[in-house]
Scaffold this active site. Structure first.
Site, PDB file in Angstrom:
ATOM      1  N   LYS A  24      29.606  69.347  36.356  1.00 58.43           N
ATOM      2  CA  LYS A  24      28.827  69.852  37.491  1.00 58.43           C
ATOM      3  C   LYS A  24      27.344  70.063  37.165  1.00 58.43           C
ATOM      4  O   LYS A  24      26.477  69.728  37.965  1.00 58.43           O
ATOM      5  CB  LYS A  24      29.441  71.130  38.065  1.00 58.43           C
ATOM      6  CG  LYS A  24      29.586  72.258  37.086  1.00 58.43           C
ATOM      7  CD  LYS A  24      30.425  73.394  37.677  1.00 58.43           C
ATOM      8  CE  LYS A  24      30.647  74.462  36.624  1.00 58.43           C
ATOM      9  NZ  LYS A  24      31.464  73.962  35.480  1.00 58.43           N
TER      10      LYS A  24
ATOM     11  N   CYS B  77      33.473  69.940  33.522  1.00 60.54           N
ATOM     12  CA  CYS B  77      33.801  68.953  34.562  1.00 60.54           C
ATOM     13  C   CYS B  77      32.627  68.033  34.868  1.00 60.54           C
ATOM     14  O   CYS B  77      32.806  66.968  35.464  1.00 60.54           O
ATOM     15  CB  CYS B  77      34.274  69.652  35.836  1.00 60.54           C
ATOM     16  SG  CYS B  77      32.964  70.516  36.737  1.00 60.54           S
TER      17      CYS B  77
ATOM     18  N   SER C 293      32.488  79.320  39.185  1.00 59.06           N
ATOM     19  CA  SER C 293      32.867  80.089  40.385  1.00 59.06           C
ATOM     20  C   SER C 293      34.350  79.878  40.707  1.00 59.06           C
ATOM     21  O   SER C 293      34.690  79.273  41.713  1.00 59.06           O
ATOM     22  CB  SER C 293      31.984  79.718  41.583  1.00 59.06           C
ATOM     23  OG  SER C 293      31.805  78.328  41.731  1.00 59.06           O
TER      24      SER C 293
ATOM     25  N   GLY D 144      33.679  73.748  39.699  1.00 60.41           N
ATOM     26  CA  GLY D 144      34.675  73.004  38.939  1.00 60.41           C
ATOM     27  C   GLY D 144      34.844  73.633  37.574  1.00 60.41           C
ATOM     28  O   GLY D 144      34.097  74.537  37.183  1.00 60.41           O
ATOM     29  N   LEU D 145      35.825  73.162  36.842  1.00 61.94           N
ATOM     30  CA  LEU D 145      36.107  73.695  35.515  1.00 61.94           C
ATOM     31  C   LEU D 145      34.936  73.499  34.557  1.00 61.94           C
ATOM     32  O   LEU D 145      34.103  72.610  34.748  1.00 61.94           O
ATOM     33  CB  LEU D 145      37.342  73.002  34.939  1.00 61.94           C
ATOM     34  CG  LEU D 145      38.680  73.257  35.634  1.00 61.94           C
ATOM     35  CD1 LEU D 145      39.730  72.275  35.124  1.00 61.94           C
ATOM     36  CD2 LEU D 145      39.138  74.696  35.421  1.00 61.94           C
TER      37      LEU D 145
END
Length: 221
Positions: free
Chosen positions: A39, A37, A124, A33-34
């Site tokens: 994560k 975000c 990623s 994710g950005l």
């Protein structure tokens, strides 16, 4: 092109042996994710919950990996000569990002074969790179070894958080190649798990990941 002689050696202790010892199967839970975000926060909470259940895990985080396995040219130059640093250091251009994820994918394959539940938290941004990691894991192990978790948080929410100040720098023109601003983010097409990062607290999202790992038979209830 120089021919390189490389031979694969089978191990005396197989993955199945390690999984029996651990009491659970190995897999890779890949959070994407950005930036901002959530994560890494969610992955850390999942790691803690699994640890408290007696599950053998390891967490790989984007920034931490950049400090060791995948450092920048400038970081390598502190201990190596300029040619070495230039050859092996990684920046944030498309090719460098590809190599960053390729190396990380190889590490997660090793951890998975050790019977660990490996939590990987990386922007990623390119779908192809994530898919290649999936293919690598499934080829060496099997279906279900790669669980893609898309932390779907709107860009405006990520910008409002901006924990590292990267969006502010990107908007000011001080940082080039920022994912979501002047570099693309390619969202997963069919992730195993999608988390609404902008509308639920991290602990609730972490619990959802644990629940889905239970449903897949990876973690015992």
């Amino acid at each position: 092109m120089e021919k390189v002689e490389v031979t694969w050696h089978e191990h005396a202790v197989a993955r199945a042996d390690r999984e029996r010892l651990n009491g659970h199967r190995g897999c890779v839970v890949w959070f994407t994710g950005l930036s901002g975000c959530g994560k890494s926060t969610i992955a850390n909470l999942v790691d803690r919950q699994l640890f408290e259940r007696g599950v053998h895990t390891f967490l790989l985080d984007g920034d931490n990996v950049r400090h060791g396995l995948n450092p920048s040219t400038a970081m390598l130059a502190e201990a190596h000569d300029a040619d070495f640093a230039q050859r092996f250091g990684l920046g944030f251009g498309p090719a460098d990002r590809e190599e960053n994820i390729r190396r990380i994918g190889a590490v997660t394959e090793l951890f998975c074969s050790a019977g660990l539940i490996t939590l990987a938290a990386f922007v990623s941004p390119y779908r192809k790179d994530r898919d290649l990691v999936r293919q690598r894991l499934e080829a060496s192990g099997g279906a279900g070894d790669f669980i893609e978790v898309f932390v779907d948080t709107p860009l405006e929410v990520c910008e409002s958080r901006d924990p590292k100040g990267l969006y502010k720098k990107a908007r000011a023109g001080e940082l080039k190649g920022m994912t979501g601003i002047d570099d693309p983010y390619e969202a997963p097409l069919k992730p195993e798990i999608t988390l609404a990062g902008g509308s639920a607290p991290p602990d609730k999202l972490a619990t959802e990941v644990i629940r889905q790992l239970m449903e897949r038979g990876i973690v015992r209830e």
